[in-house]
Write an enzyme that holds these catalytic residues in place. Structure first.
Site, PDB file in Angstrom:
ATOM      1  N   GLN A  73       0.825  -1.212   0.000  1.00 20.35           N
ATOM      2  CA  GLN A  73       0.000   0.000   0.000  1.00 20.35           C
ATOM      3  C   GLN A  73       0.857   1.258   0.000  1.00 20.35           C
ATOM      4  O   GLN A  73       0.949   1.944  -1.009  1.00 20.35           O
ATOM      5  CB  GLN A  73      -0.966  -0.008   1.178  1.00 20.35           C
ATOM      6  CG  GLN A  73      -2.073   1.011   1.043  1.00 20.35           C
ATOM      7  CD  GLN A  73      -3.336   0.614   1.800  1.00 20.35           C
ATOM      8  OE1 GLN A  73      -3.422  -0.449   2.386  1.00 20.35           O
ATOM      9  NE2 GLN A  73      -4.329   1.473   1.773  1.00 20.35           N
ATOM     10  N   ASP A  74       1.500   1.582   1.115  1.00 22.44           N
ATOM     11  CA  ASP A  74       2.439   2.708   1.097  1.00 22.44           C
ATOM     12  C   ASP A  74       3.676   2.340   1.908  1.00 22.44           C
ATOM     13  O   ASP A  74       3.679   1.342   2.628  1.00 22.44           O
ATOM     14  CB  ASP A  74       1.797   4.017   1.560  1.00 22.44           C
ATOM     15  CG  ASP A  74       1.345   4.030   3.009  1.00 22.44           C
ATOM     16  OD1 ASP A  74       1.233   2.943   3.613  1.00 22.44           O
ATOM     17  OD2 ASP A  74       1.100   5.121   3.535  1.00 22.44           O
ATOM     18  N   PRO A  75       4.756   3.093   1.766  1.00 25.96           N
ATOM     19  CA  PRO A  75       6.016   2.713   2.408  1.00 25.96           C
ATOM     20  C   PRO A  75       5.910   2.734   3.933  1.00 25.96           C
ATOM     21  O   PRO A  75       5.068   3.424   4.517  1.00 25.96           O
ATOM     22  CB  PRO A  75       7.002   3.785   1.918  1.00 25.96           C
ATOM     23  CG  PRO A  75       6.390   4.357   0.681  1.00 25.96           C
ATOM     24  CD  PRO A  75       4.910   4.292   0.908  1.00 25.96           C
TER      25      PRO A  75
ATOM     26  N   THR B  69       1.253   3.464  -3.386  1.00 29.00           N
ATOM     27  CA  THR B  69       1.672   4.837  -3.093  1.00 29.00           C
ATOM     28  C   THR B  69       3.160   4.780  -2.789  1.00 29.00           C
ATOM     29  O   THR B  69       3.581   3.970  -1.968  1.00 29.00           O
ATOM     30  CB  THR B  69       0.902   5.412  -1.892  1.00 29.00           C
ATOM     31  OG1 THR B  69      -0.496   5.435  -2.199  1.00 29.00           O
ATOM     32  CG2 THR B  69       1.357   6.822  -1.559  1.00 29.00           C
TER      33      THR B  69
ATOM     34  N   ALA C 205      -0.162   6.694   5.262  1.00 30.07           N
ATOM     35  CA  ALA C 205      -1.112   7.065   4.204  1.00 30.07           C
ATOM     36  C   ALA C 205      -1.172   8.570   3.949  1.00 30.07           C
ATOM     37  O   ALA C 205      -2.110   9.063   3.318  1.00 30.07           O
ATOM     38  CB  ALA C 205      -2.515   6.526   4.503  1.00 30.07           C
TER      39      ALA C 205
END
Length: 230
Positions: free
Chosen positions: A69-71, A130, A139
């Site tokens: 999803q995101d780092p 993302t 997020a």
């Protein structure tokens, strides 16, 4: 010179994504990021590693896609590969569960580190949808434009690569299934390996052995999921 001429990107990806960097959404994303840096915010991963997933796994070598999803948003963790952390950083809980399933599925000993670079170099595209995040603010860069870019990456793989295994863990990753041609590729789905859900179907999914069986049936080399020591 167009913006995509200035982006340091592996040549096959640069050719496939030519024009994306001149799209309006990318101009807006670039301005957002410039503003974040100018405000003194700490952004992960470090700039040279934002496109590490693409630079580590050329388009023509993609065999497997794992979507994150995101780092990670803690200091020193993120280096541009989903689920992976830099050497010397504690293995995050979701990755611990990935290792537990690897051990159960393929009898691979649990590694002492969380650095997945060797997977990327074998053709596993470890893609966060993302690609940046603010320190300690999960997020924070969602819905700023990255998702349009990474959707295009998924589409390019589906269109241009044969016989790819897509591992979609959790609802967010599974929302990308519509971008994938299921007649050309293998799509495997389960719950997310997070401690909140791993024992509701991720542990026991057999995705790693099923991935290698699919690749071998098509005359492609399997992934060596065992990580080398650091």
């Amino acid at each position: 010179m167009t913006d995509d001429d200035r982006i340091k990107l592996e040549p096959s990806w640069k050719a496939a994504l030519r024009g994306e960097f001149d799209q309006p959404y990318m101009h807006q994303l670039r301005e957002f990021l410039r503003g974040e840096y100018a405000a003194g915010k700490e952004i992960y991963p470090p700039g040279p590693l934002i496109f590490n997933a693409l630079n580590s796994t050329p388009l023509g070598q993609v065999k497997v896609v794992i979507l994150g999803q995101d780092p990670y948003h803690g200091p020193g963790q993120a280096h541009g590969l989903c689920f992976s952390v830099q050497p010397g950083v504690a293995t995050p809980p979701s990755l611990v569960n990935i290792y537990k399933e690897l051990q159960r599925d393929l009898n691979i000993p649990i590694p002492s580190h969380g650095y997945l670079q060797s997977w990327a170099e074998q053709g596993v595209l470890l893609l966060n949808t993302t690609m940046t995040v603010e320190r300690a603010n999960a997020a924070s860069h969602a819905k700023k434009g990255w998702e349009l870019f990474t959707d295009r990456i998924i589409q390019v793989v589906s269109e241009q690569c044969p016989n790819v295994v897509f591992l979609l863990w959790g609802a967010h990753a599974q929302s990308k299934q519509k971008l994938i041609d299921g007649t050309k590729h293998l799509v495997l789905k389960s719950v997310h390996p997070s401690p909140l859900s791993a024992y509701r179907g991720f542990i026991g999914c057999g995705h790693f052995s099923r991935t290698n069986s699919f690749l071998e049936q098509r005359g492609l080399g399997p992934i060596d999921w065992a990580l080398p020591p650091l």
